[in-house]
Design a protein around this motif. Sequence first.
Motif, short mmCIF file in Angstrom:
data_model
loop_
_atom_site.label_atom_id
_atom_site.label_comp_id
_atom_site.label_asym_id
_atom_site.label_seq_id
_atom_site.Cartn_x
_atom_site.Cartn_y
_atom_site.Cartn_z
N THR A 47 -4.06 12.83 -7.47
CA THR A 47 -4.69 11.57 -7.86
C THR A 47 -4.55 11.28 -9.36
O THR A 47 -5.07 10.28 -9.84
N ALA A 48 -3.84 12.15 -10.06
CA ALA A 48 -3.70 11.96 -11.52
C ALA A 48 -3.02 10.64 -11.85
O ALA A 48 -3.38 9.97 -12.82
N GLY A 49 -2.05 10.25 -11.03
CA GLY A 49 -1.36 8.98 -11.27
C GLY A 49 -2.28 7.79 -11.08
O GLY A 49 -2.23 6.82 -11.85
N CYS A 50 -3.12 7.85 -10.05
CA CYS A 50 -4.08 6.76 -9.80
C CYS A 50 -5.07 6.64 -10.96
O CYS A 50 -5.37 5.53 -11.43
N ASN A 51 -5.57 7.78 -11.41
CA ASN A 51 -6.54 7.75 -12.52
C ASN A 51 -5.91 7.17 -13.78
O ASN A 51 -6.55 6.43 -14.53
N LYS A 52 -4.64 7.50 -14.01
CA LYS A 52 -3.95 6.95 -15.18
C LYS A 52 -3.78 5.44 -15.06
O LYS A 52 -3.96 4.70 -16.04
N LEU A 53 -3.45 4.97 -13.85
CA LEU A 53 -3.30 3.53 -13.65
C LEU A 53 -4.61 2.80 -13.95
O LEU A 53 -4.61 1.73 -14.56
N ILE A 54 -5.72 3.38 -13.52
CA ILE A 54 -7.03 2.76 -13.77
C ILE A 54 -7.33 2.74 -15.26
O ILE A 54 -7.82 1.74 -15.81
N LYS A 55 -7.02 3.84 -15.96
CA LYS A 55 -7.19 3.88 -17.41
C LYS A 55 -6.38 2.78 -18.09
O LYS A 55 -6.80 2.21 -19.11
N ASP A 56 -5.22 2.51 -17.53
CA ASP A 56 -4.31 1.51 -18.12
C ASP A 56 -4.61 0.09 -17.66
O ASP A 56 -3.87 -0.84 -17.99
N GLY A 57 -5.67 -0.10 -16.86
CA GLY A 57 -6.09 -1.45 -16.52
C GLY A 57 -5.99 -1.85 -15.07
O GLY A 57 -6.28 -3.00 -14.72
N ALA A 58 -5.56 -0.93 -14.19
CA ALA A 58 -5.51 -1.26 -12.76
C ALA A 58 -6.91 -1.50 -12.22
O ALA A 58 -7.89 -0.96 -12.73
N GLY B 285 8.21 -6.07 -4.81
CA GLY B 285 8.69 -7.43 -5.04
C GLY B 285 8.21 -8.43 -4.01
O GLY B 285 7.98 -9.60 -4.32
N LEU B 286 8.03 -7.99 -2.78
CA LEU B 286 7.50 -8.87 -1.73
C LEU B 286 6.04 -9.22 -1.98
O LEU B 286 5.56 -10.27 -1.55
N SER B 287 5.33 -8.33 -2.68
CA SER B 287 3.87 -8.36 -2.71
C SER B 287 3.33 -9.02 -3.97
O SER B 287 3.98 -9.06 -5.00
N LYS B 288 2.10 -9.49 -3.84
CA LYS B 288 1.38 -10.01 -5.01
C LYS B 288 0.63 -8.91 -5.74
O LYS B 288 0.19 -9.09 -6.88
N GLY B 289 0.44 -7.79 -5.06
CA GLY B 289 -0.24 -6.67 -5.68
C GLY B 289 0.15 -5.38 -4.98
O GLY B 289 0.64 -5.39 -3.85
N VAL B 290 -0.07 -4.26 -5.67
CA VAL B 290 0.23 -2.94 -5.12
C VAL B 290 -1.01 -2.08 -5.20
O VAL B 290 -1.60 -1.93 -6.28
N LEU B 291 -1.41 -1.52 -4.07
CA LEU B 291 -2.55 -0.60 -4.00
C LEU B 291 -2.00 0.82 -3.89
O LEU B 291 -1.24 1.13 -2.97
N VAL B 292 -2.42 1.68 -4.81
CA VAL B 292 -1.94 3.06 -4.85
C VAL B 292 -3.07 4.00 -4.44
O VAL B 292 -4.17 3.94 -5.00
N ILE B 293 -2.80 4.85 -3.47
CA ILE B 293 -3.78 5.82 -2.98
C ILE B 293 -3.14 7.21 -3.05
O ILE B 293 -2.14 7.48 -2.39
N GLU B 294 -3.71 8.10 -3.83
CA GLU B 294 -3.19 9.45 -4.06
C GLU B 294 -1.74 9.42 -4.54
O GLU B 294 -0.80 9.38 -3.74
N ALA B 295 -1.57 9.46 -5.84
CA ALA B 295 -0.23 9.48 -6.43
C ALA B 295 -0.24 10.39 -7.65
O ALA B 295 -1.10 10.26 -8.52
N GLY B 296 0.72 11.30 -7.70
CA GLY B 296 0.88 12.15 -8.86
C GLY B 296 1.52 11.40 -10.01
O GLY B 296 2.00 10.28 -9.86
N LEU B 297 1.52 12.04 -11.17
CA LEU B 297 2.04 11.37 -12.38
C LEU B 297 3.54 11.09 -12.30
O LEU B 297 4.04 10.19 -12.97
N LYS B 298 4.26 11.86 -11.50
CA LYS B 298 5.71 11.67 -11.41
C LYS B 298 6.13 11.26 -10.00
O LYS B 298 7.28 11.46 -9.61
N VAL C 117 0.87 -1.18 0.00
CA VAL C 117 0.00 0.00 0.00
C VAL C 117 0.91 1.23 0.00
O VAL C 117 1.70 1.43 0.93
N VAL C 118 0.80 2.03 -1.05
CA VAL C 118 1.68 3.19 -1.21
C VAL C 118 0.87 4.40 -1.64
O VAL C 118 -0.26 4.26 -2.12
N GLY C 119 1.46 5.58 -1.47
CA GLY C 119 0.76 6.79 -1.87
C GLY C 119 1.52 8.02 -1.45
O GLY C 119 2.69 7.97 -1.04
N ALA C 120 0.84 9.17 -1.52
CA ALA C 120 1.48 10.46 -1.31
C ALA C 120 1.93 10.65 0.13
O ALA C 120 1.27 10.21 1.07
#
Length: 367
Positions: free
Chosen positions: A251-262, A209-222, A105-108
């Motif tokens: 949240t622009a990064g999160c929205n982009k991830l969802i557009k890309d299939g997250a 690498g430890l994880s089977k999945g990554v949850l992103v909460i509030e992340a900018g594009l860079k 679980v990662v984010g801003a």
Amino acid sequence: MKKTDLVKYVQLIKSPGVGPITFKKLLQQYGGVEEALSFLSTKKEICSVSSAQQEIMLAEINNVKLITLEDEEYPYNLKQLEDCPPLLYALGNTDILKNENMLAVVGARNASISACRLAANLSKEVAANGIVIVSGLARGIDSYAHSGALSAQGATIAVLGTGIDVVYPKENDSLYKDIAKNGLILSEYPFHTQPQAQNFPRRNRIVSGLSKGVLVIEAGLKSGSLITANLALDQGRDVFAVPGAPYDGRTAGCNKLIKDGAVLVEQAKDVLENFNYSAIPEPISKSQKSKNANLFEYLLDKEENNSDIPKDDKYAKLLSLISENGEYVDDLIRNISLPTEEVLMMIVELELEDKIIRLPGNKIAKT
């Protein structure tokens, strides 16, 4: 691993210019650690025996376990990475590593109150379902993710970008100690390693690498969080993201991830229904305690390069806590650690500058 072999192992990984990939190539080329050291010593100065012995002694004194690639305890998911760390420093309950069901679980760092609350609630519910919460002990989303898991008496792993005895940021000293007693702290860096900008992207590859999945909460594009999500994709992990307002840069990064299939996440069941579970070899013990008396000497709070909050700008800090969806004024007062009257006056000033607007129910939102 025998102590004499461990000394050679530490010597090799601590030698100048030897990173994870070089370490593996040396072993492949020369057949073993001792042979690799012999070759390396003809090319450059290597880590001394006394330095390696001191590192092992520090681990023993501070109840830190050294886990090598050759040990059964080494996490299976992490071991699949080409650049996995040859040596892990582990403080706490290493039985947690037996559970391959881990979610990063990662984010801003400058996350809004709403996002922090969501991170805590999601992590709490996910951890209560037997999934280990992995994060990086940073301020903001990371801290709330760890705390949420602990509040459910679930398992959490904090991966550091410093030596395992260096608490960073210093405001997380109490959380660090709590995780050391009830969860697990990991680092690939030697004792006393201080925060450096290049260490944190390397840390992120371990988180994913430890994880089977990554949850992103509030992340900018860079943001570093988006880098972690991209690492997860490269590693074949699933990516989950919480959507945000289209005009909120955080949240622009999160929205982009969802557009890309997250996987779009609004509540914990969105994670739980899409998580790739594996069998747990045996129950995880939560009773193991660590004696950490000597580990809390090195407290630092240097600003990371990707921090968006001016250190002494209380107005910027207040704005960073406010989302476009709105926050309760009482929540802001509790989280900014300033006198109530001062916060209320700051809100008035920001409103006059058209940086915030009032919403019904004693809420304010960023314009």
